[in-house]
Design an enzyme around this catalytic site. Structure first.
Site, PDB file in Angstrom:
ATOM      1  N   ASP A 161     -11.251  -3.491  -1.458  1.00 21.45           N
ATOM      2  CA  ASP A 161     -10.489  -3.169  -0.241  1.00 21.45           C
ATOM      3  C   ASP A 161     -11.060  -3.880   0.992  1.00 21.45           C
ATOM      4  OD1 ASP A 161      -8.274  -2.078   0.993  1.00 21.45           O
ATOM      5  OD2 ASP A 161      -9.040  -0.028   1.083  1.00 21.45           O
ATOM      6  N   ASP A 162     -12.076  -3.290   1.608  1.00 22.48           N
ATOM      7  CA  ASP A 162     -12.715  -3.857   2.806  1.00 22.48           C
ATOM      8  C   ASP A 162     -14.226  -3.771   2.624  1.00 22.48           C
ATOM      9  OD1 ASP A 162     -10.280  -4.179   4.699  1.00 22.48           O
ATOM     10  OD2 ASP A 162     -10.080  -2.159   3.892  1.00 22.48           O
ATOM     11  N   GLU A 179      -1.968   6.136  -0.607  1.00 30.38           N
ATOM     12  CA  GLU A 179      -3.396   6.188  -0.263  1.00 30.38           C
ATOM     13  C   GLU A 179      -3.580   7.470   0.550  1.00 30.38           C
ATOM     14  OE1 GLU A 179      -4.696   3.175   2.559  1.00 30.38           O
ATOM     15  OE2 GLU A 179      -6.828   3.534   2.167  1.00 30.38           O
ATOM     16  N   HIS A 190       0.858  -1.173   0.000  1.00 27.69           N
ATOM     17  CA  HIS A 190       0.000   0.000   0.000  1.00 27.69           C
ATOM     18  C   HIS A 190       0.903   1.235   0.000  1.00 27.69           C
ATOM     19  CE1 HIS A 190      -3.094  -2.829   1.103  1.00 27.69           C
ATOM     20  NE2 HIS A 190      -3.992  -1.909   1.410  1.00 27.69           N
TER      21      HIS A 190
HETATM   22  N1  HPA Z   1      -5.076   0.766   3.917  1.00 28.63           N
HETATM   23  C1  HPA Z   1      -4.214   0.345   4.847  1.00 28.63           C
HETATM   24  N2  HPA Z   1      -4.427  -0.728   5.581  1.00 28.63           N
HETATM   25  C2  HPA Z   1      -5.552  -1.416   5.402  1.00 28.63           C
HETATM   26  C3  HPA Z   1      -6.481  -1.028   4.467  1.00 28.63           C
HETATM   27  C4  HPA Z   1      -6.216   0.118   3.669  1.00 28.63           C
HETATM   28  O1  HPA Z   1      -6.979   0.536   2.782  1.00 28.63           O
HETATM   29  N3  HPA Z   1      -7.492  -1.924   4.543  1.00 28.63           N
HETATM   30  C5  HPA Z   1      -7.165  -2.831   5.488  1.00 28.63           C
HETATM   31  N4  HPA Z   1      -5.981  -2.527   6.017  1.00 28.63           N
HETATM   32 ZN    ZN Z   2      -6.110  -2.059   1.324  1.00 26.48          ZN
END
Ligand code: HPA
Ligand code: ZN
Length: 326
Positions: A277-278, A199, A196
Site C-alpha cells: 500500500d504505502d 477498506e 479501492h
Molecule cells: N486507501 C485510499 N487511498 C489511498 C490509500 C489507501 O489505502 N493509499 C494511498 N491512497
Molecule cells: Zn491503496
C-alpha cells in the site's frame, strides 16, 4: 522462522502500492532541501512522529503533504527508483504501481513531468534486473467526475506509459458509482480497471465497483466478509483482492495483526494477495507485510505458495508471461 525465510525469498508480484506512499521521511527531507521547500517539521524524527494515524483521512492528510516536495522529473525518478530497489530486494518480479497525478497537477506540476520521471525509473529497473513494472493511474475520489475526465484527457498523450486506472483517496461518501461514466470511457479505451473498495467503506461499495465500474480486481476489499453473498461471489468469480495487512493495522481497519482476516479470506476461496500500500508510512515493504502475517496467524507453506501464485495470477500481464511465473 523457516516460513518467514520462505515468504521472503519466494518470487512474488506486488499489485497494490502507491508510489507517493513509498516516499521515506529521509527522501522527503532531501527533496525539500534540493527544491528549497520549507517543511513544517524540524527533523526526520519529528516527521516520523506525525505518522500516528487514526483512520484513512488522518493518513491521507499527511500523505498529500509529504508529496508536496516532489517538483522535478528527477524527483519522481528518484522516488520510484528507491521503491524499485526495495521491491527487487524483496524478490518482487513484477509490480503494478499506482500514481496520483491529480496530487501533483493541482500544485502546478505538469502531467508529463510526473509520468515521465516515474516511467523512466521503470525502464531502468527492467534493464538492470529484468524487473517488470507497470503503471496504474488513480483518480482521487474526493475530487469531481469532471476533474477525473480532465485528468484522463491529460493522460491520453501518454497512453503507452500506463496500463490501467484505479480509484483511491477518501472512500466513505465517495462511492465507486460517482465515477461510473469515467470508468466506462476508460473501458472503451482498453484500460485495465481497478478500484479501492471495502477498506473503510461498506460491502455495498464492492458491489458497485464490480457492477457499475466493471473493475477486474478490488483493492483492499477486506470488508467483504461482512456479506456472505458477496464473499461467495468473489470466490466463485475469482475476483482478486489486493490486501495490505500493515496498512489495515495502521489505519485501524483491524485492531491488531492477529485480528487480520486474510486467513478467513483464503479459507473462503477468495484470491487474496499481499501488498504494501504505502510502505514508507505503514511500517514496511511487501516482505514485511508477508512476515507480519506469517508470524502472527496460523498460516502454512501452502498459504504462502497460494498467496504468491495469486499475485501472479491476478497480474495484468500476458498469458505467456503469467504461465512462466506460475
Ligand atoms: N486507501 C485510499 N487511498 C489511498 C490509500 C489507501 O489505502 N493509499 C494511498 N491512497
Ligand atoms: Zn491503496
Amino acid at each position: 522462522e523457516a516460513l518467514s525465510d520462505l515468504v521472503r525469498s519466494m518470487p512474488k508480484a506486488e499489485l497494490h502500492m502507491h508510489i507517493e506512499g513509498s516516499l521515506e521521511p529521509e527522501l522527503i527531507f532531501a527533496l525539500a532541501e534540493r527544491n528549497g521547500v520549507t517543511l513544517p517539521y524540524a527533523s526526520v524524527e519529528d516527521l516520523r512522529r506525525a505518522y500516528a494515524f487514526t483512520d484513512l483521512q488522518s493518513f491521507l492528510d499527511i500523505y498529500y503533504a509529504g508529496a508536496s516536495v516532489l517538483q522535478t522529473e528527477r524527483d519522481f525518478y528518484d522516488m520510484t527508483w528507491a521503491y524499485l530497489e526495495r521491491a527487487h530486494a524483496d524478490n518482487v518480479l513484477h509490480t503494478e504501481i499506482f500514481f496520483d497525478p491529480q496530487t501533483h497537477t493541482e500544485r502546478g506540476i505538469g502531467f508529463p513531468i510526473v509520468i515521465g520521471g516515474i516511467h523512466r525509473a521503470l525502464t531502468d529497473a527492467q534493464k538492470e534486473w529484468g524487473l517488470s513494472a507497470s503503471l496504474i493511474l488513480c483518480f482521487l475520489r474526493h475530487l469531481s467526475e469532471a476533474e477525473a475526465f480532465a485528468t484522463l484527457e491529460e493522460a491520453m498523450p501518454h497512453r503507452d506509459k500506463f496500463i490501467g486506472v484505479g480509484l483511491d483517496s477518501s472512500e466513505r461518501g465517495n462511492p465507486p458509482e460517482k465515477f461510473e461514466r469515467v470508468f466506462a470511457r476508460c473501458r472503451e479505451l482498453g484500460l485495465h480497471l481497478v478500484a479501492h473498495a471495502g477498506e473503510e467503506g461498506p460491502p455495498e461499495y464492492i458491489y458497485t465497483a464490480l457492477d457499475k465500474l466493471h473493475v477486474e480486481r478490488i483493492d483492499h476489499g477486506v470488508r467483504c466478509l461482512e456479506d456472505p453473498v458477496l464473499t461467495a461471489r468473489l470466490a466463485r468469480e475469482q475476483v482478486a483482492l489486493t490486501v495490505c495487512p500493515l496498512s489495515n493495522i495502521k489505519l485501524r481497519v483491524f485492531d491488531r495483526i492477529h485480528d487480520h482476516n486474510i486467513l478467513e479470506l483464503l479459507d473462503a476461496g477468495i484470491a487474496a494477495t499481499v501488498n504494501s500500500d504505502d510502505p514508507a508510512y505503514f511500517g514496511g515493504y511487501v516482505n514485511d507485510n508477508y512476515v507480519a502475517l506469517f508470524e502472527s496467524l496460523p498460516l502454512t507453506r501452502d498459504h504462502a505458495y497460494r498467496l504468491a501464485r495469486n499475485s501472479f495470477a491476478a497480474a495484468f500481464i500476458d498469458e505467456e508471461a503469467k504461465a512462466a511465473y506460475l
